[in-house]
Design a protein around this motif. Structure first.
Motif, PDB file in Angstrom:
ATOM      1  N   ILE A  85       0.841  -1.195   0.000  1.00  0.00           N
ATOM      2  CA  ILE A  85       0.000   0.000   0.000  1.00  0.00           C
ATOM      3  C   ILE A  85       0.877   1.246   0.000  1.00  0.00           C
ATOM      4  CG2 ILE A  85      -1.557   1.394   1.452  1.00  0.00           C
ATOM      5  CD1 ILE A  85      -2.971  -1.205   2.202  1.00  0.00           C
ATOM      6  N   ASP A  86       1.945   1.226   0.802  1.00  0.00           N
ATOM      7  CA  ASP A  86       2.857   2.356   0.878  1.00  0.00           C
ATOM      8  C   ASP A  86       3.526   2.617  -0.468  1.00  0.00           C
ATOM      9  OD1 ASP A  86       4.285   4.368   2.548  1.00  0.00           O
ATOM     10  OD2 ASP A  86       6.034   3.198   1.927  1.00  0.00           O
ATOM     11  N   GLN A  87       3.754   1.563  -1.239  1.00  0.00           N
ATOM     12  CA  GLN A  87       4.406   1.697  -2.538  1.00  0.00           C
ATOM     13  C   GLN A  87       3.408   1.865  -3.674  1.00  0.00           C
ATOM     14  OE1 GLN A  87       6.989  -1.716  -2.902  1.00  0.00           O
ATOM     15  NE2 GLN A  87       7.988  -1.298  -0.947  1.00  0.00           N
ATOM     16  N   GLY A  88       2.111   1.846  -3.333  1.00  0.00           N
ATOM     17  CA  GLY A  88       1.092   2.076  -4.345  1.00  0.00           C
ATOM     18  C   GLY A  88       0.624   0.840  -5.076  1.00  0.00           C
ATOM     19  N   PHE A  89       0.948  -0.358  -4.586  1.00  0.00           N
ATOM     20  CA  PHE A  89       0.572  -1.579  -5.274  1.00  0.00           C
ATOM     21  C   PHE A  89      -0.794  -2.105  -4.847  1.00  0.00           C
ATOM     22  CE2 PHE A  89       5.380  -2.207  -5.146  1.00  0.00           C
ATOM     23  CZ  PHE A  89       5.542  -1.577  -6.364  1.00  0.00           C
ATOM     24  N   LEU A  90      -1.327  -1.621  -3.735  1.00  0.00           N
ATOM     25  CA  LEU A  90      -2.621  -2.055  -3.234  1.00  0.00           C
ATOM     26  C   LEU A  90      -3.454  -0.827  -2.871  1.00  0.00           C
ATOM     27  CD1 LEU A  90      -1.572  -4.967  -0.835  1.00  0.00           C
ATOM     28  CD2 LEU A  90      -2.582  -5.206  -3.095  1.00  0.00           C
ATOM     29  N   GLY A  91      -4.754  -1.049  -2.660  1.00  0.00           N
ATOM     30  CA  GLY A  91      -5.619   0.048  -2.250  1.00  0.00           C
ATOM     31  C   GLY A  91      -6.722   0.283  -3.257  1.00  0.00           C
ATOM     32  N   THR A  92      -7.377   1.425  -3.140  1.00  0.00           N
ATOM     33  CA  THR A  92      -8.485   1.789  -4.024  1.00  0.00           C
ATOM     34  C   THR A  92      -8.280   3.210  -4.531  1.00  0.00           C
ATOM     35  OG1 THR A  92     -10.027   0.366  -2.808  1.00  0.00           O
ATOM     36  CG2 THR A  92     -10.988   2.078  -4.196  1.00  0.00           C
ATOM     37  N   LEU A  93      -8.475   3.412  -5.831  1.00  0.00           N
ATOM     38  CA  LEU A  93      -8.436   4.755  -6.413  1.00  0.00           C
ATOM     39  C   LEU A  93      -9.817   5.056  -6.978  1.00  0.00           C
ATOM     40  CD1 LEU A  93      -6.840   7.273  -7.140  1.00  0.00           C
ATOM     41  CD2 LEU A  93      -6.263   6.206  -9.315  1.00  0.00           C
ATOM     42  N   ARG A  94     -10.444   6.127  -6.455  1.00  0.00           N
ATOM     43  CA  ARG A  94     -11.800   6.491  -6.853  1.00  0.00           C
ATOM     44  C   ARG A  94     -11.734   7.673  -7.817  1.00  0.00           C
ATOM     45  NH1 ARG A  94     -13.650   7.678  -0.920  1.00  0.00           N
ATOM     46  NH2 ARG A  94     -11.736   8.871  -1.189  1.00  0.00           N
ATOM     47  N   ILE A  95     -12.185   7.456  -9.044  1.00  0.00           N
ATOM     48  CA  ILE A  95     -12.053   8.432 -10.123  1.00  0.00           C
ATOM     49  C   ILE A  95     -13.433   8.922 -10.540  1.00  0.00           C
ATOM     50  CG2 ILE A  95     -11.160   8.822 -12.451  1.00  0.00           C
ATOM     51  CD1 ILE A  95      -9.404   6.273 -11.958  1.00  0.00           C
ATOM     52  N   GLY A  96     -13.566  10.228 -10.720  1.00  0.00           N
ATOM     53  CA  GLY A  96     -14.803  10.799 -11.228  1.00  0.00           C
ATOM     54  C   GLY A  96     -14.627  11.185 -12.683  1.00  0.00           C
ATOM     55  N   ALA A  97     -15.672  11.010 -13.486  1.00  0.00           N
ATOM     56  CA  ALA A  97     -15.568  11.314 -14.912  1.00  0.00           C
ATOM     57  C   ALA A  97     -16.870  11.900 -15.435  1.00  0.00           C
ATOM     58  CB  ALA A  97     -15.213  10.061 -15.697  1.00  0.00           C
ATOM     59  N   THR A  98     -16.761  12.965 -16.214  1.00  0.00           N
ATOM     60  CA  THR A  98     -17.935  13.525 -16.887  1.00  0.00           C
ATOM     61  C   THR A  98     -18.225  12.726 -18.143  1.00  0.00           C
ATOM     62  OG1 THR A  98     -16.663  15.046 -18.260  1.00  0.00           O
ATOM     63  CG2 THR A  98     -17.326  15.840 -16.080  1.00  0.00           C
ATOM     64  N   SER A  99     -19.406  12.930 -18.692  1.00  0.00           N
ATOM     65  CA  SER A  99     -19.791  12.206 -19.908  1.00  0.00           C
ATOM     66  C   SER A  99     -18.934  12.606 -21.098  1.00  0.00           C
ATOM     67  CB  SER A  99     -21.263  12.481 -20.234  1.00  0.00           C
ATOM     68  OG  SER A  99     -21.474  13.867 -20.500  1.00  0.00           O
ATOM     69  N   THR A 100     -18.287  13.770 -21.032  1.00  0.00           N
ATOM     70  CA  THR A 100     -17.482  14.245 -22.158  1.00  0.00           C
ATOM     71  C   THR A 100     -15.988  13.991 -21.975  1.00  0.00           C
ATOM     72  OG1 THR A 100     -17.317  16.468 -21.188  1.00  0.00           O
ATOM     73  CG2 THR A 100     -19.156  16.059 -22.684  1.00  0.00           C
ATOM     74  N   SER A 101     -15.632  13.136 -21.011  1.00  0.00           N
ATOM     75  CA  SER A 101     -14.211  12.906 -20.727  1.00  0.00           C
ATOM     76  C   SER A 101     -13.637  11.690 -21.449  1.00  0.00           C
ATOM     77  CB  SER A 101     -13.997  12.732 -19.215  1.00  0.00           C
ATOM     78  OG  SER A 101     -14.659  11.554 -18.763  1.00  0.00           O
ATOM     79  N   GLY A 102     -14.455  11.053 -22.277  1.00  0.00           N
ATOM     80  CA  GLY A 102     -14.017   9.826 -22.928  1.00  0.00           C
ATOM     81  C   GLY A 102     -12.785   9.967 -23.790  1.00  0.00           C
ATOM     82  N   GLY A 103     -12.526  11.175 -24.299  1.00  0.00           N
ATOM     83  CA  GLY A 103     -11.366  11.364 -25.153  1.00  0.00           C
ATOM     84  C   GLY A 103     -10.042  11.354 -24.416  1.00  0.00           C
ATOM     85  N   VAL A 104     -10.072  11.525 -23.088  1.00  0.00           N
ATOM     86  CA  VAL A 104      -8.818  11.585 -22.326  1.00  0.00           C
ATOM     87  C   VAL A 104      -8.751  10.557 -21.191  1.00  0.00           C
ATOM     88  CG1 VAL A 104      -8.559  14.042 -22.820  1.00  0.00           C
ATOM     89  CG2 VAL A 104      -9.672  13.335 -20.700  1.00  0.00           C
ATOM     90  N   LEU A 105      -9.869   9.942 -20.876  1.00  0.00           N
ATOM     91  CA  LEU A 105      -9.915   9.025 -19.734  1.00  0.00           C
ATOM     92  C   LEU A 105     -10.441   7.658 -20.162  1.00  0.00           C
ATOM     93  CD1 LEU A 105      -9.484   8.980 -16.620  1.00  0.00           C
ATOM     94  CD2 LEU A 105     -11.916   9.471 -16.404  1.00  0.00           C
ATOM     95  N   PRO A 106      -9.588   6.620 -20.058  1.00  0.00           N
ATOM     96  CA  PRO A 106      -8.175   6.722 -19.669  1.00  0.00           C
ATOM     97  C   PRO A 106      -7.297   6.990 -20.891  1.00  0.00           C
ATOM     98  CG  PRO A 106      -8.770   4.429 -19.940  1.00  0.00           C
ATOM     99  CD  PRO A 106     -10.025   5.223 -20.216  1.00  0.00           C
ATOM    100  N   ASN A 107      -6.166   7.649 -20.678  1.00  0.00           N
ATOM    101  CA  ASN A 107      -5.191   7.749 -21.754  1.00  0.00           C
ATOM    102  C   ASN A 107      -4.320   6.495 -21.721  1.00  0.00           C
ATOM    103  OD1 ASN A 107      -3.484   8.123 -19.583  1.00  0.00           O
ATOM    104  ND2 ASN A 107      -2.757  10.143 -20.196  1.00  0.00           N
ATOM    105  N   ASP A 108      -3.345   6.409 -22.622  1.00  0.00           N
ATOM    106  CA  ASP A 108      -2.537   5.188 -22.718  1.00  0.00           C
ATOM    107  C   ASP A 108      -1.795   4.893 -21.421  1.00  0.00           C
ATOM    108  OD1 ASP A 108      -3.357   4.855 -25.308  1.00  0.00           O
ATOM    109  OD2 ASP A 108      -1.558   5.728 -26.209  1.00  0.00           O
ATOM    110  N   GLN A 109      -1.246   5.958 -20.792  1.00  0.00           N
ATOM    111  CA  GLN A 109      -0.471   5.760 -19.554  1.00  0.00           C
ATOM    112  C   GLN A 109      -1.363   5.276 -18.416  1.00  0.00           C
ATOM    113  OE1 GLN A 109      -0.396   8.393 -21.569  1.00  0.00           O
ATOM    114  NE2 GLN A 109       1.613   9.400 -21.602  1.00  0.00           N
ATOM    115  N   ALA A 110      -2.564   5.854 -18.303  1.00  0.00           N
ATOM    116  CA  ALA A 110      -3.485   5.446 -17.242  1.00  0.00           C
ATOM    117  C   ALA A 110      -3.947   4.005 -17.454  1.00  0.00           C
ATOM    118  CB  ALA A 110      -4.685   6.382 -17.188  1.00  0.00           C
TER     119      ALA A 110
END
Length: 299
Positions: A85-110
């Motif tokens: 968890i300290d190194q970021g390998f476990l846990g939960t990430l809660r992401i909010g997205a608008t209906s118009t965010s499809g072009g950037v979320l997720p990008n290749d890196q995400a």
């Protein structure tokens, strides 16, 4: 009673010989025998019976062996989870997205981040900008992709490039003149029935009034995709951000960029200024730190 004593006892219980257990633990036999005696002394019970062939567990020893394994296993699991968890390998990430965010979320890196950390649970909440801001302020999501305009107070904001509004024109309103246009002015739009995303209505209305124009609003809606669908049903001309138009509009309609700079809009990655970034959140934010983003981080 400590973890080392329990680990020693487990080895003896499984090997059924002190000599074999000492070899397995890579220690000398006398220190092992001493720790076993100390464990029996601390618990006040006999755990092992010495026989000619090795050792045998007493009823108390069998019970301790069962619980000792659980304690040692739980300790290892706890250590693993805390470190990861300290190194970021476990846990939960809660992401909010608008209906118009499809072009950037997720990008290749995400997308690669999500694949690289199967131990991290990713939760997506969808809504309009105001709904997502409310979730962010209530700490119900960690980060969001919003659509401008919005109040930036208390937020860190990373802006994506500005994009124009797009006019989505149904066939019944597509004159020969409009079909040839590469862009459309607000003067021309004022002569057409308009479908507007409610959040943009004030900006759009003010622009018309500034030019002395009286537009016709055929429909107001809370989702740009809804505006597109109604335009495809030939109710009117929908005005939506370009990326949304390009992503969701079909060949039933004509897309024409609006020639009016004041109507440009941006997507933005936002998180709270006073928020302590978890390792996985920091990694996610860094997925959007590249040359295609204009960094405008403000408190």
């Amino acid at each position: 009673m400590n973890l080392k004593q329990l680990e020693y006892f487990i080895a003896v219980a499984e090997e059924k010989q002190v000599t074999a257990a000492a070899k397995r633990l890579n220690i000398a036999q006398p220190p092992l025998s001493y720790q076993l005696k100390q464990l029996e002394k601390e618990l006040g019970v006999q755990l092992l019976k010495r026989t000619a062939h090795g050792v045998q567990l007493t009823p108390a020893g069998s019970t301790l062996a069962e619980y000792a394994k659980q304690i040692v296993d739980l300790t290892k699991i706890t250590e693993y989870k805390v470190k990861n968890i300290d190194q970021g390998f476990l846990g939960t990430l809660r992401i909010g997205a608008t209906s118009t965010s499809g072009g950037v979320l997720p990008n290749d890196q995400a997308a690669e981040l999500i694949k690289a950390y199967p131990g991290v649970k990713f939760e997506l909440s969808e809504g309009n900008t105001y709904q997502l801001l409310d979730l962010l302020n209530k700490n119900l999501i960690d980060v969001a992709v919003l659509r401008t305009p919005f109040n930036r107070e208390g937020l860190q904001v990373r802006m994506f490039p500005a994009e124009p509004m797009m006019a989505i024109i149904p066939e019944r309103l597509l004159t020969t003149d409009l079909a040839k246009r590469k862009s459309i002015s607000i003067e021309k739009l004022s002569t057409l029935p308009l479908i507007v995303y409610r959040r943009f209505k004030i900006i759009i209305k003010d622009s018309f009034e500034h030019r002395g124009l009286q537009p016709t609003f055929a429909l107001e809606c809370d989702d740009a995709r809804t505006g597109i669908r109604w335009a495809e049903r030939e109710i009117g001309v929908a005005l939506v951000p370009a990326t949304c138009a390009q992503r969701y509009a079909t060949s039933q309609v004509k897309l024409i960029p609006v020639r009016h700079e004041a109507w440009q809009t941006n997507l933005a990655l936002v998180w709270k200024t006073d928020q302590q970034l978890s390792p996985v959140l920091a990694k996610f934010i860094n997925c959007y730190k590249n040359d295609t983003i204009k960094n405008k981080e403000k408190g």
